[in-house]
Scaffold this motif. Structure first.
Motif, PDB file in Angstrom:
ATOM      1  N   GLU A   1       0.817  -1.210   0.000  1.00 58.38           N
ATOM      2  CA  GLU A   1       0.000   0.000   0.000  1.00 58.38           C
ATOM      3  C   GLU A   1       0.857   1.270   0.000  1.00 58.38           C
ATOM      4  OE1 GLU A   1       1.094  -1.490   2.465  1.00 58.38           O
ATOM      5  OE2 GLU A   1       0.637  -0.637   4.420  1.00 58.38           O
TER       6      GLU A   1
ATOM      7  N   HIS B   1      -1.876  -5.269   1.614  1.00 61.35           N
ATOM      8  CA  HIS B   1      -2.146  -5.524   0.201  1.00 61.35           C
ATOM      9  C   HIS B   1      -2.477  -7.004   0.034  1.00 61.35           C
ATOM     10  CE1 HIS B   1      -1.976  -5.649  -4.093  1.00 61.35           C
ATOM     11  NE2 HIS B   1      -1.788  -4.343  -4.146  1.00 61.35           N
TER      12      HIS B   1
ATOM     13  N   THR C   1       5.410   3.639  -7.332  1.00 62.30           N
ATOM     14  CA  THR C   1       4.052   3.419  -6.823  1.00 62.30           C
ATOM     15  C   THR C   1       3.186   2.649  -7.821  1.00 62.30           C
ATOM     16  OG1 THR C   1       3.428   5.632  -7.575  1.00 62.30           O
ATOM     17  CG2 THR C   1       4.067   5.415  -5.267  1.00 62.30           C
ATOM     18  N   SER C   2       3.799   2.126  -8.888  1.00 58.34           N
ATOM     19  CA  SER C   2       3.062   1.255  -9.816  1.00 58.34           C
ATOM     20  C   SER C   2       4.042   0.239 -10.397  1.00 58.34           C
ATOM     21  CB  SER C   2       2.440   2.070 -10.949  1.00 58.34           C
ATOM     22  OG  SER C   2       3.453   2.525 -11.831  1.00 58.34           O
TER      23      SER C   2
ATOM     24  N   GLU D   1      -2.034   0.514  -8.494  1.00 55.89           N
ATOM     25  CA  GLU D   1      -1.411   1.713  -7.941  1.00 55.89           C
ATOM     26  C   GLU D   1      -1.363   1.628  -6.406  1.00 55.89           C
ATOM     27  OE1 GLU D   1      -2.276   6.514  -7.744  1.00 55.89           O
ATOM     28  OE2 GLU D   1      -3.819   5.137  -8.436  1.00 55.89           O
TER      29      GLU D   1
ATOM     30  N   GLN E   1      -1.814   2.562  -2.758  1.00 55.64           N
ATOM     31  CA  GLN E   1      -2.914   3.376  -2.247  1.00 55.64           C
ATOM     32  C   GLN E   1      -2.491   4.441  -1.224  1.00 55.64           C
ATOM     33  OE1 GLN E   1      -6.222   3.479  -3.446  1.00 55.64           O
ATOM     34  NE2 GLN E   1      -4.956   2.543  -5.036  1.00 55.64           N
ATOM     35  N   VAL E   2      -1.311   4.284  -0.634  1.00 57.49           N
ATOM     36  CA  VAL E   2      -0.819   5.325   0.283  1.00 57.49           C
ATOM     37  C   VAL E   2       0.184   6.222  -0.452  1.00 57.49           C
ATOM     38  CG1 VAL E   2       0.498   5.789   2.398  1.00 57.49           C
ATOM     39  CG2 VAL E   2      -1.256   3.997   2.382  1.00 57.49           C
TER      40      VAL E   2
ATOM     41  N   TYR F   1      -4.350  12.985   1.279  1.00 54.37           N
ATOM     42  CA  TYR F   1      -4.132  11.563   0.970  1.00 54.37           C
ATOM     43  C   TYR F   1      -3.945  11.352  -0.525  1.00 54.37           C
ATOM     44  CZ  TYR F   1      -4.884  10.595   5.811  1.00 54.37           C
ATOM     45  OH  TYR F   1      -4.723  10.584   7.168  1.00 54.37           O
ATOM     46  N   GLU F   2      -4.718  12.113  -1.305  1.00 59.20           N
ATOM     47  CA  GLU F   2      -4.540  12.038  -2.759  1.00 59.20           C
ATOM     48  C   GLU F   2      -3.155  12.581  -3.151  1.00 59.20           C
ATOM     49  OE1 GLU F   2      -7.033  14.592  -5.240  1.00 59.20           O
ATOM     50  OE2 GLU F   2      -7.020  13.046  -6.795  1.00 59.20           O
TER      51      GLU F   2
ATOM     52  N   ARG G   1      -0.585   9.980  -2.524  1.00 58.85           N
ATOM     53  CA  ARG G   1      -0.713   8.904  -3.518  1.00 58.85           C
ATOM     54  C   ARG G   1      -0.076   9.303  -4.848  1.00 58.85           C
ATOM     55  NH1 ARG G   1      -5.886   8.045  -2.165  1.00 58.85           N
ATOM     56  NH2 ARG G   1      -6.774   9.171  -3.917  1.00 58.85           N
TER      57      ARG G   1
END
Ligand code: TXA
Ligand code: MG
Length: 317
Positions: free
Chosen positions: A27, A118, A146-147, A167, A169-170, A271-272, A275
């Motif tokens: 995550e 995860h 992050t991906s 992706e 999530q954190v 948070y977005e 991310r």
């Protein structure tokens, strides 16, 4: 070698049992995983990442009970934190048992342990009879991935398999917490904030800067850094050049011509922003820009952890 990207748990497990490295989703960010009980497998992680040997690896397990197998003691406050935040973006640094080799802990008597949030990676851990050492799956010092595509971009010819969990999530690395005189000490800020830890444990300290002999190289002043120079915005700019980029917190500066731009969170959601931060840095860095201007975000809650990463990415290399 060209890395496959897929979701085949059997194949990922087979490669790991064979002592090879596999990228795994969590995550926070993607990890470069190998058998944490096998010093040769751990050595491969250091080689692939070009990681200095003083930088210990985080060990991933499927539950608190699994974590307890690898440490000499699990203090009461650690248990409270584990029960509250695992699975999740929190790493606990505890005295290791001898089964965890010094190659994993960079010679330290402690080990950083974490239960990632995860499903795929938890299922993978449940199939294995060993825990997984996994630092972020990027060359040392660069922005974390992050991906699965981020991992492929840099490690495609160095590892056989990337387990694709979508992706992260954190989006920023876990909070790292150790214990000194029984008091929790934050070595690296993350999505589990100082306030959240204080709520569970009462007193908590933060000690996240160190330039020499760092306990956590996430503490190195320059880290998480793209190839372009990163410059934090401290005054409003009139214009920027063609070969410069701009990362805004929630809106772009008005009346400025911007070709290379990225907005962390148009709605102003921290948070977005967490991310999307690394994806934004990577996106602009791929264009070969000389400089990326970036705004800090509000310093509250996870915002302090985002700003920590922004400052380190902007620090003198
Ligand atoms: O979110 C995360 O923590 C991700 C995912 C993959 O779990 N992992 C990650 O690993 O960020 P890495 O290697 O990029 O950062 C690990 C940090 C390092 O700064 C390391 O020094 C610190 O954890 N660390 C590991 N073991 C430690 C220990 N025994 N004492 C102090 N710091 C430790
Ligand atoms: Mg890292």
């Amino acid at each position: 070698m060209q890395a496959l990207i897929d979701t085949d748990l059997d194949l990922a497990a087979e490669l790991l049992v064979d002592g090879q490295c596999v990228a795994i989703p969590t995550e926070t960010v993607y990890g470069l995983a190998a058998n944490a009980l096998d010093k040769n497998a751990a050595a491969q992680i250091f080689k692939i990442k070009n990681r200095p040997d003083f930088d210990p690896l985080i060990v991933h397990v499927d539950s608190m009970f699994s974590a307890m197998k690898w440490v000499k003691e699990f203090p009461h406050k650690a248990e409270l934190l584990a029960r509250r935040f695992w699975p999740g973006p929190l790493t606990l640094v505890l005295p290791k048992k001898k089964e965890i080799p010094y190659e994993v802990t960079a010679g330290l008597e402690t080990v950083g342990l974490r239960v990632p949030q995860h499903d795929l990676t938890i299922q993978l851990l449940e199939r294995l009879n060993f825990p997984l050492a996994a630092p972020s799956a990027n060359p040392f010092g660069y922005v974390s991935p992050t991906s699965a595509d981020h991992v492929f971009d840099q490690l495609w010819d160095k590892i056989p398999y990337i387990l694709d969990g979508g992706e992260a999530q954190v989006g920023i690395e876990s909070t790292i917490v150790g214990f000194e005189d029984g008091i929790p000490v934050i070595y690296r800020k993350g999505a589990v904030t100082e306030e959240m830890i204080a709520e569970v444990c009462g007193e908590v300290r933060t000690q996240t800067h160190s330039t020499s002999n760092p306990k956590a190289p996430g503490m190195l002043t320059s880290h998480y850094s793209p190839n372009a120079d990163v410059e934090i915005i401290t005054r409003s700019l009139r214009s920027i050049r063609e070969n410069e980029g701009y990362i805004a917190w929630k809106e772009l500066p008005k009346g400025m011509e911007l070709k290379n731009k990225f907005i962390l969170s148009p709605n102003g959601d921290l948070y977005e922003a967490a991310r999307r931060l690394y994806a934004g840095l990577r996106l602009l860095d791929r264009k070969g820009l000389v400089r990326i201007f970036i705004e800090l975000v509000p310093e509250s809650g996870i915002g302090a952890s985002i700003n920590d990463r922004i400052r380190r990415s902007a620090a003198e290399k």
